[in-house]
Scaffold this motif. Structure first.
Motif, mmCIF file in Angstrom:
data_model
loop_
_atom_site.group_PDB
_atom_site.id
_atom_site.type_symbol
_atom_site.label_atom_id
_atom_site.label_comp_id
_atom_site.label_asym_id
_atom_site.label_seq_id
_atom_site.Cartn_x
_atom_site.Cartn_y
_atom_site.Cartn_z
ATOM 1 N N ASP A 99 0.814 -1.213 0.000
ATOM 2 C CA ASP A 99 0.000 0.000 0.000
ATOM 3 C C ASP A 99 0.853 1.270 0.000
ATOM 4 O O ASP A 99 0.338 2.374 0.188
ATOM 5 N N GLY A 100 2.149 1.104 -0.222
ATOM 6 C CA GLY A 100 3.040 2.264 -0.221
ATOM 7 C C GLY A 100 2.995 3.043 -1.519
ATOM 8 O O GLY A 100 2.447 2.595 -2.534
ATOM 9 N N GLU A 101 3.588 4.245 -1.502
ATOM 10 C CA GLU A 101 3.581 5.129 -2.662
ATOM 11 C C GLU A 101 4.942 5.150 -3.363
ATOM 12 O O GLU A 101 5.987 5.182 -2.713
ATOM 13 N N PHE A 102 4.902 5.118 -4.690
ATOM 14 C CA PHE A 102 6.086 5.398 -5.496
ATOM 15 C C PHE A 102 6.221 6.922 -5.522
ATOM 16 O O PHE A 102 5.283 7.633 -5.903
ATOM 17 N N ILE A 103 7.399 7.436 -5.150
ATOM 18 C CA ILE A 103 7.596 8.885 -5.044
ATOM 19 C C ILE A 103 8.676 9.297 -6.030
ATOM 20 O O ILE A 103 9.788 8.753 -6.037
ATOM 21 N N SER A 104 8.344 10.269 -6.861
ATOM 22 C CA SER A 104 9.287 10.718 -7.886
ATOM 23 C C SER A 104 10.302 11.695 -7.306
ATOM 24 O O SER A 104 10.091 12.258 -6.227
ATOM 25 N N PRO A 105 11.393 11.937 -8.043
ATOM 26 C CA PRO A 105 12.264 13.072 -7.689
ATOM 27 C C PRO A 105 11.480 14.379 -7.831
ATOM 28 O O PRO A 105 10.468 14.443 -8.540
ATOM 29 N N ALA A 106 11.933 15.396 -7.164
ATOM 30 C CA ALA A 106 11.278 16.701 -7.289
ATOM 31 C C ALA A 106 11.413 17.218 -8.717
ATOM 32 O O ALA A 106 12.443 17.027 -9.376
ATOM 33 N N PHE A 107 10.342 17.840 -9.220
ATOM 34 C CA PHE A 107 10.388 18.402 -10.563
ATOM 35 C C PHE A 107 11.450 19.499 -10.600
ATOM 36 O O PHE A 107 11.534 20.352 -9.700
ATOM 37 N N ALA A 108 12.242 19.500 -11.655
ATOM 38 C CA ALA A 108 13.333 20.463 -11.755
ATOM 39 C C ALA A 108 12.874 21.803 -12.317
ATOM 40 O O ALA A 108 13.562 22.816 -12.149
ATOM 41 N N HIS A 109 11.706 21.822 -12.969
ATOM 42 C CA HIS A 109 11.231 23.050 -13.617
ATOM 43 C C HIS A 109 9.711 23.126 -13.524
ATOM 44 O O HIS A 109 9.041 22.104 -13.366
ATOM 45 N N ASP A 110 9.179 24.353 -13.647
ATOM 46 C CA ASP A 110 7.746 24.510 -13.858
ATOM 47 C C ASP A 110 7.409 23.973 -15.247
ATOM 48 O O ASP A 110 8.193 24.176 -16.199
ATOM 49 N N VAL A 111 6.264 23.291 -15.349
ATOM 50 C CA VAL A 111 5.865 22.789 -16.668
ATOM 51 C C VAL A 111 4.385 23.072 -16.883
ATOM 52 O O VAL A 111 3.580 23.008 -15.962
ATOM 53 N N SER A 112 4.041 23.365 -18.131
ATOM 54 C CA SER A 112 2.646 23.557 -18.502
ATOM 55 C C SER A 112 2.546 23.370 -20.001
ATOM 56 O O SER A 112 3.558 23.358 -20.717
ATOM 57 N N GLY A 113 1.330 23.206 -20.457
ATOM 58 C CA GLY A 113 1.129 23.063 -21.897
ATOM 59 C C GLY A 113 1.701 21.763 -22.413
ATOM 60 O O GLY A 113 1.507 20.695 -21.833
ATOM 61 N N ASP A 114 2.452 21.837 -23.516
ATOM 62 C CA ASP A 114 2.872 20.642 -24.238
ATOM 63 C C ASP A 114 3.780 19.737 -23.418
ATOM 64 O O ASP A 114 3.757 18.525 -23.576
ATOM 65 N N GLY A 115 4.595 20.301 -22.553
ATOM 66 C CA GLY A 115 5.507 19.462 -21.770
ATOM 67 C C GLY A 115 4.754 18.629 -20.770
ATOM 68 O O GLY A 115 4.586 17.417 -20.912
ATOM 69 N N GLY A 116 4.253 19.279 -19.748
ATOM 70 C CA GLY A 116 3.454 18.582 -18.750
ATOM 71 C C GLY A 116 4.262 17.679 -17.852
ATOM 72 O O GLY A 116 5.440 17.403 -18.091
ATOM 73 N N ALA A 117 3.607 17.233 -16.786
ATOM 74 C CA ALA A 117 4.225 16.299 -15.842
ATOM 75 C C ALA A 117 3.914 14.886 -16.307
ATOM 76 O O ALA A 117 2.768 14.437 -16.243
ATOM 77 N N ARG A 118 4.943 14.177 -16.763
ATOM 78 C CA ARG A 118 4.730 12.876 -17.394
ATOM 79 C C ARG A 118 5.634 11.822 -16.756
ATOM 80 O O ARG A 118 6.732 12.125 -16.269
ATOM 81 N N ALA A 119 5.157 10.568 -16.780
ATOM 82 C CA ALA A 119 5.929 9.474 -16.200
ATOM 83 C C ALA A 119 5.751 8.237 -17.085
ATOM 84 O O ALA A 119 4.827 8.150 -17.896
ATOM 85 N N TYR A 120 6.641 7.250 -16.888
ATOM 86 C CA TYR A 120 6.589 6.049 -17.728
ATOM 87 C C TYR A 120 7.360 4.911 -17.073
ATOM 88 O O TYR A 120 8.126 5.112 -16.121
ATOM 89 N N VAL A 121 7.124 3.695 -17.577
ATOM 90 C CA VAL A 121 8.018 2.567 -17.312
ATOM 91 C C VAL A 121 8.663 2.201 -18.639
ATOM 92 O O VAL A 121 8.107 2.477 -19.707
ATOM 93 N N LYS A 122 9.825 1.597 -18.561
ATOM 94 C CA LYS A 122 10.533 1.235 -19.780
ATOM 95 C C LYS A 122 10.456 -0.273 -19.987
ATOM 96 O O LYS A 122 10.851 -1.061 -19.131
ATOM 97 N N ILE A 123 9.890 -0.663 -21.132
ATOM 98 C CA ILE A 123 9.844 -2.069 -21.534
ATOM 99 C C ILE A 123 10.731 -2.235 -22.756
ATOM 100 O O ILE A 123 10.578 -1.499 -23.746
ATOM 101 N N GLU A 124 11.645 -3.163 -22.683
ATOM 102 C CA GLU A 124 12.606 -3.369 -23.756
ATOM 103 C C GLU A 124 11.892 -3.581 -25.091
ATOM 104 O O GLU A 124 10.953 -4.370 -25.196
#
Length: 386
Positions: free
Chosen positions: A311-336
């Motif tokens: 029941d724990g949370e995955f916690i990201s690193p702190a965002f390095a910049h303000d983001v809005s519009g096309d960039g946005g706050a995005r996340a992913y997993v990598k599958i080969e």
């Protein structure tokens, strides 16, 4: 005198009452357990029966001798062996001695019997003998069966039945659902694996696997389709595949913790096989929220912290910049073998739910501020940015 008359009347009434009761008992029918039940040989027994161009197969029988006319329900079993050893009961239930069987159900049932016996689709169409046996049971006014009255008929034969392959095609699953201790083994609380964008056969999710294990199914139900340890092949490329063990039929772990689980479904004949990869539970941030803002996969310092509990949370690193519009706050997993965006997701589009890109197009954007983080719970598919 009055007493004498009264006594005589009472005696006569008693005699009449006794006689009436005796007569009533004598008129009650007595149930006889039948010793035979005849299914009549069909008129088409020696004809060529083309199921693909038939609407029904009609059978007739005589009611078992229960000692009196009784409400009776008839069912029929079909087989390709004369001893009925491969017989399957059809769905038709008739309350009449004329039993009308749906020809398409007969065809699909016979096809499944032949496939189960090793026949391939290429061997169809085929001409085969087909056998039927009826079963009768007396029923109450409520439709309940009186089990002691069940009796099977003789076996009748259709000598030549033309059978085309009559099973629907086996399709790849559209959904795969995970269940285990993490959701209390309740399908209402299960999580849905996300399809890899651009595929019809590959799904992924982060899942906590403990000693009691997990299962998955293509439906949210205990319907017999659930898949456990015996139903999967562990992909040799799995980073953590050696930790996955059998646990009471479930897919369990000898080292309880989080896994990036990737399921690839493959159709083999009439079966679906599942090739499953168990990798490290690595989740990454992407885009202009990263220090380099270079849209590079697995950028240093961009991986989430992994919780120790289900029941724990995955916690990201702190965002390095303000983001809005096309960039946005995005996340992913990598599958080969797949670009990062084929397995990306965001949170905040639909309340606190994690929104997976899946097979969809580019997702809407969610703004983020420097210093904020993702907090994600993959056991409930919820999260937040703060």
């Amino acid at each position: 005198m009055k007493k004498y008359i009264k006594s005589t009347l009472l005696m006569l009434m008693s005699i009449c009452l006794f006689t009436a009761c005796s007569d009533d008992r004598d008129s009650n029918p007595t149930l006889v357990k039948p010793t035979s039940f005849v299914l009549n040989t069909p008129a088409i027994a020696n004809s060529n029966v083309d199921l693909a161009h038939s609407s029904a197969i009609v059978l007739t029988c005589t009611q078992p001798d229960y000692g009196f006319p009784a409400a009776t329900t008839y069912t029929v079993t079909v087989a390709t062996n004369e001893d009925m050893s491969d017989g399957v009961q059809l769905s038709t239930k008739s309350t009449s001695a004329r039993i009308e069987l749906d020809a398409q159900e007969v065809a699909s049932t016979l096809t499944q019997i032949k496939v189960d016996g090793g026949a391939t689709e290429a061997e169809f169409p085929m001409n085969i003998p087909v056998y039927f046996q009826a079963e009768a049971v007396m029923t109450t006014t409520n439709g309940d069966a009186l089990e002691d009255t069940r009796i099977k008929s003789n076996v009748v034969k259709l000598n030549t039945v033309e059978l085309e392959f009559s099973l629907p095609p086996v399709l790849l699953p559209e959904n795969i659902y995970l269940i285990g201790n993490f959701c209390g083994w309740k399908w209402d609380n299960c999580v849905s694996m996300a399809p890899v964008n651009g595929t019809d056969d590959t799904f992924w999710h982060l899942v906590y696997i403990d000693e009691s294990g997990i299962k998955f199914n293509t439906n949210k139900a205990w319907d017999g389709g659930e898949v456990g340890f015996a139903g999967i092949t562990i992909n040799e490329a799995s980073e953590l595949g050696a930790e996955i063990v059998e646990g009471g039929g479930n897919i369990a772990s000898s080292n309880p913790g989080w896994y990036l689980m990737v399921v690839k479904a493959v159709v083999e004949g009439r079966d679906i096989k599942y090739d499953v990869t168990f990798n490290r539970p690595e989740v990454w941030i992407m885009g202009t929220i990263t220090p380099e803002a270079a849209w590079a996969e697995k950028e240093a310092g961009c991986m989430f912290e992994v919780p120790a509990t289900a029941d724990g949370e995955f916690i990201s690193p702190a965002f390095a910049h303000d983001v809005s519009g096309d960039g946005g706050a995005r996340a992913y997993v990598k599958i080969e073998g797949y670009d990062w965006w084929k397995t990306e997701f965001i949170v905040g589009l639909d309340g606190n739910k994690i929104s997976y890109r899946g097979k969809g197009g580019d997702q809407e954007r969610v703004d983020g501020k420097e210093g904020q983080r993702f907090y994600l719970n993959f056991s409930t598919d919820t999260g937040k940015i703060e």
